[in-house]
Scaffold this motif. Sequence first.
Motif, PDB file in Angstrom:
ATOM      1  N   ASN A 128      84.059  36.988  40.230  1.00  0.00           N
ATOM      2  CA  ASN A 128      84.866  37.769  41.169  1.00  0.00           C
ATOM      3  C   ASN A 128      84.331  39.190  41.249  1.00  0.00           C
ATOM      4  O   ASN A 128      84.079  39.815  40.214  1.00  0.00           O
ATOM      5  CB  ASN A 128      86.321  37.798  40.712  1.00  0.00           C
ATOM      6  CG  ASN A 128      87.000  36.459  40.841  1.00  0.00           C
ATOM      7  OD1 ASN A 128      86.350  35.421  40.835  1.00  0.00           O
ATOM      8  ND2 ASN A 128      88.298  36.469  40.964  1.00  0.00           N
ATOM      9  N   PRO A 129      84.162  39.720  42.451  1.00  0.00           N
ATOM     10  CA  PRO A 129      83.654  41.090  42.580  1.00  0.00           C
ATOM     11  C   PRO A 129      84.684  42.117  42.109  1.00  0.00           C
ATOM     12  O   PRO A 129      85.886  41.918  42.274  1.00  0.00           O
ATOM     13  CB  PRO A 129      83.374  41.245  44.067  1.00  0.00           C
ATOM     14  CG  PRO A 129      84.127  40.157  44.739  1.00  0.00           C
ATOM     15  CD  PRO A 129      84.338  39.067  43.747  1.00  0.00           C
ATOM     16  N   VAL A 174      86.720  39.520  55.939  1.00  0.00           N
ATOM     17  CA  VAL A 174      86.854  39.838  54.527  1.00  0.00           C
ATOM     18  C   VAL A 174      87.425  38.607  53.824  1.00  0.00           C
ATOM     19  O   VAL A 174      88.553  38.191  54.093  1.00  0.00           O
ATOM     20  CB  VAL A 174      87.794  41.050  54.303  1.00  0.00           C
ATOM     21  CG1 VAL A 174      87.975  41.318  52.817  1.00  0.00           C
ATOM     22  CG2 VAL A 174      87.281  42.279  55.028  1.00  0.00           C
ATOM     23  N   PHE A 175      86.615  37.996  52.948  1.00  0.00           N
ATOM     24  CA  PHE A 175      87.069  36.868  52.147  1.00  0.00           C
ATOM     25  C   PHE A 175      87.827  37.401  50.941  1.00  0.00           C
ATOM     26  O   PHE A 175      87.424  38.406  50.354  1.00  0.00           O
ATOM     27  CB  PHE A 175      85.881  36.030  51.656  1.00  0.00           C
ATOM     28  CG  PHE A 175      85.176  35.285  52.742  1.00  0.00           C
ATOM     29  CD1 PHE A 175      85.687  34.092  53.225  1.00  0.00           C
ATOM     30  CD2 PHE A 175      83.991  35.768  53.278  1.00  0.00           C
ATOM     31  CE1 PHE A 175      85.022  33.389  54.223  1.00  0.00           C
ATOM     32  CE2 PHE A 175      83.324  35.077  54.271  1.00  0.00           C
ATOM     33  CZ  PHE A 175      83.844  33.889  54.756  1.00  0.00           C
ATOM     34  N   VAL A 176      88.900  36.714  50.560  1.00  0.00           N
ATOM     35  CA  VAL A 176      89.711  37.152  49.427  1.00  0.00           C
ATOM     36  C   VAL A 176      89.653  36.108  48.320  1.00  0.00           C
ATOM     37  O   VAL A 176      90.135  34.981  48.479  1.00  0.00           O
ATOM     38  CB  VAL A 176      91.173  37.404  49.848  1.00  0.00           C
ATOM     39  CG1 VAL A 176      92.005  37.852  48.651  1.00  0.00           C
ATOM     40  CG2 VAL A 176      91.241  38.445  50.965  1.00  0.00           C
ATOM     41  N   ALA A 177      89.060  36.514  47.198  1.00  0.00           N
ATOM     42  CA  ALA A 177      88.997  35.658  46.011  1.00  0.00           C
ATOM     43  C   ALA A 177      90.229  35.927  45.152  1.00  0.00           C
ATOM     44  O   ALA A 177      90.660  37.072  45.010  1.00  0.00           O
ATOM     45  CB  ALA A 177      87.731  35.961  45.211  1.00  0.00           C
ATOM     46  N   MET A 178      90.783  34.863  44.586  1.00  0.00           N
ATOM     47  CA  MET A 178      91.928  35.024  43.700  1.00  0.00           C
ATOM     48  C   MET A 178      91.431  35.427  42.316  1.00  0.00           C
ATOM     49  O   MET A 178      90.553  34.774  41.744  1.00  0.00           O
ATOM     50  CB  MET A 178      92.729  33.721  43.608  1.00  0.00           C
ATOM     51  CG  MET A 178      93.972  33.847  42.757  1.00  0.00           C
ATOM     52  SD  MET A 178      94.877  32.295  42.605  1.00  0.00           S
ATOM     53  CE  MET A 178      95.541  32.136  44.248  1.00  0.00           C
ATOM     54  N   ASN A 206      79.732  39.972  56.171  1.00  0.00           N
ATOM     55  CA  ASN A 206      81.042  39.655  55.595  1.00  0.00           C
ATOM     56  C   ASN A 206      81.178  40.262  54.204  1.00  0.00           C
ATOM     57  O   ASN A 206      80.182  40.560  53.547  1.00  0.00           O
ATOM     58  CB  ASN A 206      81.211  38.138  55.505  1.00  0.00           C
ATOM     59  CG  ASN A 206      81.139  37.478  56.851  1.00  0.00           C
ATOM     60  OD1 ASN A 206      81.776  37.910  57.792  1.00  0.00           O
ATOM     61  ND2 ASN A 206      80.334  36.439  56.952  1.00  0.00           N
ATOM     62  N   ILE A 207      82.413  40.400  53.784  1.00  0.00           N
ATOM     63  CA  ILE A 207      82.725  41.002  52.488  1.00  0.00           C
ATOM     64  C   ILE A 207      83.584  40.040  51.685  1.00  0.00           C
ATOM     65  O   ILE A 207      84.400  39.306  52.245  1.00  0.00           O
ATOM     66  CB  ILE A 207      83.484  42.326  52.693  1.00  0.00           C
ATOM     67  CG1 ILE A 207      82.561  43.361  53.311  1.00  0.00           C
ATOM     68  CG2 ILE A 207      84.090  42.839  51.407  1.00  0.00           C
ATOM     69  CD1 ILE A 207      83.246  44.640  53.657  1.00  0.00           C
ATOM     70  N   VAL A 208      83.415  40.065  50.364  1.00  0.00           N
ATOM     71  CA  VAL A 208      84.299  39.334  49.454  1.00  0.00           C
ATOM     72  C   VAL A 208      84.959  40.366  48.548  1.00  0.00           C
ATOM     73  O   VAL A 208      84.280  41.213  47.969  1.00  0.00           O
ATOM     74  CB  VAL A 208      83.525  38.307  48.591  1.00  0.00           C
ATOM     75  CG1 VAL A 208      84.489  37.547  47.678  1.00  0.00           C
ATOM     76  CG2 VAL A 208      82.741  37.342  49.460  1.00  0.00           C
TER      77      VAL A 208
END
Length: 170
Positions: free
Chosen positions: A118-119, A39-43, A2-4
């Motif tokens: 956050n990446p 794909v996880f999405v960080a705010m 998985n990806i962030v």
Amino acid sequence: MNIVITLPTELIAAILDRKKSIEVRSKLPLHFDPNNDVVFVAMKGTHKIQLYFTVKKFVVYGSSYSNDEDIAHAASVPVKWITDYRTGKRFIYAWVIGYVCVLNNPVFVWNALQMNRNPESYIYKDYQWEKFKVSRCFASWQMTYDDMNVLLQPIKRQKDWLREQKKAIQ
């Protein structure tokens, strides 16, 4: 795996409003399997993972591709952003969004993924994404009926995973 990734609030809103159907990046994730990973999405600026999405496919745009308006429209960004982003790059990649799942507890997901910050580009996270509770899932506007039968379907996969967990306990 998985990806962030990190996105600003307005691009997350565009995904949720079904206006954004691609994510434009300068790199392809080599260890990402579209049939098993999300794909996880960080705010941006927060410690929250708002949603995750599946990737229908990756599209490569070379420097000779001249229709930046199409890319900008699908990515929900200004055309100038695309032209500036492409400068000096031989290729850019569109990650075509498949299914989108809104997560119930964004802070819990952040902690479960053991995120520190956050990446900037993207990072890999090996985590059983089926464990996370979602409030709703929907298909991107680029999904067709045929795609729905072939591509990774997160809700079906999650139910199957939960069923297997229940069997393992019994």
